[in-house]
Write an enzyme that holds these catalytic residues in place. Structure first.
Site, mmCIF file in Angstrom:
data_model
loop_
_atom_site.group_PDB
_atom_site.id
_atom_site.type_symbol
_atom_site.label_atom_id
_atom_site.label_comp_id
_atom_site.label_asym_id
_atom_site.label_seq_id
_atom_site.Cartn_x
_atom_site.Cartn_y
_atom_site.Cartn_z
ATOM 1 N N LYS A 159 15.245 -24.057 20.438
ATOM 2 C CA LYS A 159 15.227 -24.410 19.262
ATOM 3 C C LYS A 159 13.703 -24.472 17.762
ATOM 4 O O LYS A 159 12.808 -24.492 17.387
ATOM 5 C CB LYS A 159 14.563 -26.619 19.525
ATOM 6 N N ASP A 218 27.788 -29.720 24.648
ATOM 7 C CA ASP A 218 26.893 -30.823 24.885
ATOM 8 C C ASP A 218 26.674 -31.833 24.374
ATOM 9 O O ASP A 218 27.583 -32.081 22.871
ATOM 10 C CB ASP A 218 25.466 -29.873 24.167
#
Ligand code: GDD
Ligand code: MG
Length: 329
Positions: A159, A218
């Site tokens: 991230k 996801d």
């Protein structure tokens, strides 16, 4: 081969759907997410699943008391405390007594990934770990990866801030691992495979990756959950479950939506871009857009719902309006 499936997250972004069930028990077109995962694993010769979790093991044990999920045998490894993704992998390897090559998966990912090809590549490279990659437009929400031309991971950064991502290739959440990885993971504490183990292996040159570019999603947010259902209906998946039966008035308009078993839709109702779980009752003239309705929700006459997630059994009064972001017309 055994597959460790990580199903220990709290599913916070999908509340209230996940107030009573773990994310991986939510149905995608009627079939619980974990069954989609099991079908995919079985197709690639995986013979058993180890569910790694610390929270709500009963949800799985009660739903699958026979010891199989969609025909695939499973066991559970119940973490005594939150261990993070690497800690969970270590705990499951020990608890399930694994001493051979394993597959490990994020249990909230729906994919038609070729696991056989991933295992073959891993064995050919004699790698300690191999991860599947997926190319996406906005990589900052994921683990971002760069590789050299032989598929050796050069960098793994979890991230990264928007604009600093080193590539568009992300960690798809599917790994092949040698059991020796356990020696890299300290016992009894919270360890992240994405923030600690993989970046370290990348620096050492012992982590490999394969770009898979296949169906991949996801399912962590309501928008993605709706997408997962609609993708099945659009025929984007290898497998399509039997469509449920429901009672829809001929004057109702249903567009790009999934209606669960036993749903009833009244005259002139309009449903678009939404997922309704089983037993919902939609009255005449109601409008439902971009929303998820859990089981047995009742929507009153002429009520309007836009961009909402409504929990099990809620009753919405006739004429009421609910919108996540109410935009002026
Ligand atoms: N058993 C166990 N224990 N499972 C856990 C734990 C834990 O402590 N923490 C998280 N999980 C499970 C979640 O249930 C989920 O199935 C999976 O691990 C990944 O956690 P998420 O919380 O969904 O992570 P993410 O979506 O933000 O990011 C992960 O997935 C991306 C791909 O979807 C990372 O692996 C990223 O690198 C990856 O790109
Ligand atoms: Mg996730």
């Amino acid at each position: 081969m055994l597959a460790i499936v990580l199903v220990g997250g709290f599913g916070t972004r999908l509340r209230p759907l996940t107030n009573h069930v773990p994310k991986q028990m939510l149905p995608i077109c009627g079939l619980p997410m974990i069954e989609w995962v099991a079908l995919q694993l079985a197709k690639h010769g995986v013979s058993e699943m180890g569910l790694a979790l610390g929270y709500r093991p009963d949800a799985f044990l009660n739903a699958y008391p026979g010891g199989t999920i969609a025909g695939l045998p499973y066991r559970v490894a119940v973490e005594p405390e939150v261990l993070g993704t690497a800690g969970a992998i270590r705990f499951a390897l020990e608890e399930l007594d694994v001493d051979e090559t394993v597959v490990a998966l994020n249990g909230d990912v729906l994919t038609d990934l070729d696991i056989t090809a991933l295992v073959t590549f891993h064995q050919r490279q004699k790698a300690e770990g191999t991860i599947a990659l997926q190319s996406v437009n906005d990589p900052s929400r994921f683990g971002v990866v760069t590789t050299d031309k032989n598929g050796r991971v050069a960098e793994f950064v979890e991230k990264p801030p928007k604009g600093t991502e080193p590539s568009n290739l992300i960690n798809a959440g599917a790994y092949v691992l040698e059991p020796e990885i356990i020696n890299r993971i300290p016992a009894g504490q919270q360890v992240s495979v994405e923030r600690e183990i993989f970046p370290h292996m990348a620096r050492e040159g012992s982590l490999y990756a394969v770009d898979s570019s296949t169906y991949w999603l996801d399912t962590g947010t309501p928008e993605q959950y709706i997408e997962a259902n609609l993708d099945v209906m659009r025929g984007l998946r290898d497998f399509v479950p039997e469509l449920p039966t429901n009672i829809v008035d001929p004057s109702a308009q249903i567009e790009e939506s999934f209606l669960g078993e036993g749903t009833e839709v009244g005259a002139n109702a309009r449903i678009k871009g939404s997922v309704l779980l089983s037993g919902c009752k939609i009255s005449n003239n109601a409008k439902i857009k971009n929303s998820v309705l859990a089981e047995e929700v009742q929507i009153g006459d002429s009520a309007e719902i836009d961009g909402c997630v409504i929990g099990r059994g809620e009753v919405i009064e006739p004429g009421s309006e609910f919108a996540w972001i109410k935009r002026p017309n």
